[in-house]
Design a protein around this motif. Sequence first.
Motif, short mmCIF file in Angstrom:
data_model
loop_
_atom_site.label_atom_id
_atom_site.label_comp_id
_atom_site.label_asym_id
_atom_site.label_seq_id
_atom_site.Cartn_x
_atom_site.Cartn_y
_atom_site.Cartn_z
N ARG A 1 6.22 -8.13 2.56
CA ARG A 1 4.80 -6.96 3.01
C ARG A 1 3.74 -7.52 2.79
O ARG A 1 2.97 -8.08 1.95
N ASP A 2 2.97 -6.26 3.55
CA ASP A 2 1.54 -6.68 3.70
C ASP A 2 0.61 -6.31 2.57
O ASP A 2 1.66 -5.89 0.95
N ASN B 1 -0.47 -3.40 1.56
CA ASN B 1 -0.51 -2.20 1.49
C ASN B 1 1.15 -1.65 1.49
O ASN B 1 1.26 -0.17 1.54
N ASN C 1 3.74 -2.13 3.02
CA ASN C 1 4.16 -1.81 4.99
C ASN C 1 5.20 -3.33 5.30
O ASN C 1 4.80 -4.54 4.76
N THR D 1 7.00 -6.16 6.67
CA THR D 1 6.52 -6.69 7.92
C THR D 1 7.54 -7.83 7.92
O THR D 1 7.32 -8.49 9.74
N TRP E 1 11.85 -7.97 7.61
CA TRP E 1 12.99 -7.60 7.34
C TRP E 1 14.08 -9.01 6.67
O TRP E 1 13.78 -10.05 7.56
#
Length: 428
Positions: free
Chosen positions: A184-185, A187, A189, A191, A193
């Motif tokens: 995840r970034d 934030n 989110n 990036t 899976w």
Amino acid sequence: MTLRNNTALALVAGGLFGLQGAAVSAADLEFYFPVGVNAPAVETIQALTDEWAAANPQHNVKAVYAGNYEETTTKALTAAAAGDPPQVAVLLAIDIFTLIEEGAVLPISDIADSPEEQEWLAGFYDGFMNDTKFDGKIYSVPFQRSTPVFYYNKDAFREAGLDPEAPPKTWAEMIEMGKTLTKRDANGNVTQWGTRIPTLGLGGAWLFGGLVVSKGDVLSTETGTEARINTPATIASLEFLQQLSAEGVMAPGGISWGDTPKAFLEGQTASMWTSTGNLAFVNENATFDWGVGFLPGGDGPGAPVGGGNFYIFSNTTPEEQEAALDFIKFMTSADAAARWSIATGYVAPRPDTWETPVMKEYAERLPQALVALDQLPHAEREFATFQRAKVTQYLVEAIEGVVTGSKSAADAVTEAQEKADAVLKDYR
């Protein structure tokens, strides 16, 4: 139910030309074939067809790329209904019941009736012959066959601190490794899976069969009259797909078949389930170290076989049937099958192909190609029944309903089973 099986047509007598070296009457052949993977399949099929034609100048043969599997079957059946069928076609192995019910194809075991030809038919892997038979006869010959396999990014495994030579073997390992692989970034989110299993459409239904097999069950029986959608194995498999999303390992919602190899190559997922027929595409385009493993299983290894077989159509002359059989024997010969397998990643369906020098060199250079072959003893026939398109759609709707959150697993399989039984009761 009435099966309009036109086996009373005249069958072949005498020897075969080309591979067998004996003369046969001239014939015109039209050959329909599909493409279902990312590979240079059209060019390879055309090259092999041209080679057979050059060796058999008394025949004319036209190779017709007819679209994906579903489109090719539709076009072939439409042509047959109009009285102008292709003489030979590669169609889904699971279309056997539909093709027989329509009276569209002939038993190849009736045409290949000499001792030598019967020995040739016996030379294919049993795992690929299981879905060629009905009522004691062989209706098709394996060609572009596959099982799905687990592709994974070894570089991503290393970065996550995982052993790049030890892909997950179980559902539990797949979830635990997937959590580590998901990125995840700042934030939050995602990036990358942990994994990607297509769940939409026919591709999703095919892969779902692997989940069910690994729980010790099958989705349909060899009779073509029984769908096994409402079982503990199917419910457990659907709940596993839900768990992958709930644990943050796989994107929520439906996942498409066609976008999955691209997502893997672009680093959007660290692993994926897809056909071994995508092996050549991944090998040519991956910019990272990658590997292949068995499909992780629930109670053990399991996978569905898939892909297309050669069929010979009814409403053809004995000369056309004879030429079509000779063409099929060439296309499944050790040398031709090796070229096809190397170009695409499909599993060569006969042991003799794997003994050729070119295939031995290929397997040494690309050992990932051996995984699907090694997995074959753990594979079962793909979901197939009479009225396949309609009945399979009920399974598709059940899977999609669960992964999109509109239905519970229990409700989805109950509804699908009731619909399937309503269709198939007239065939029992």
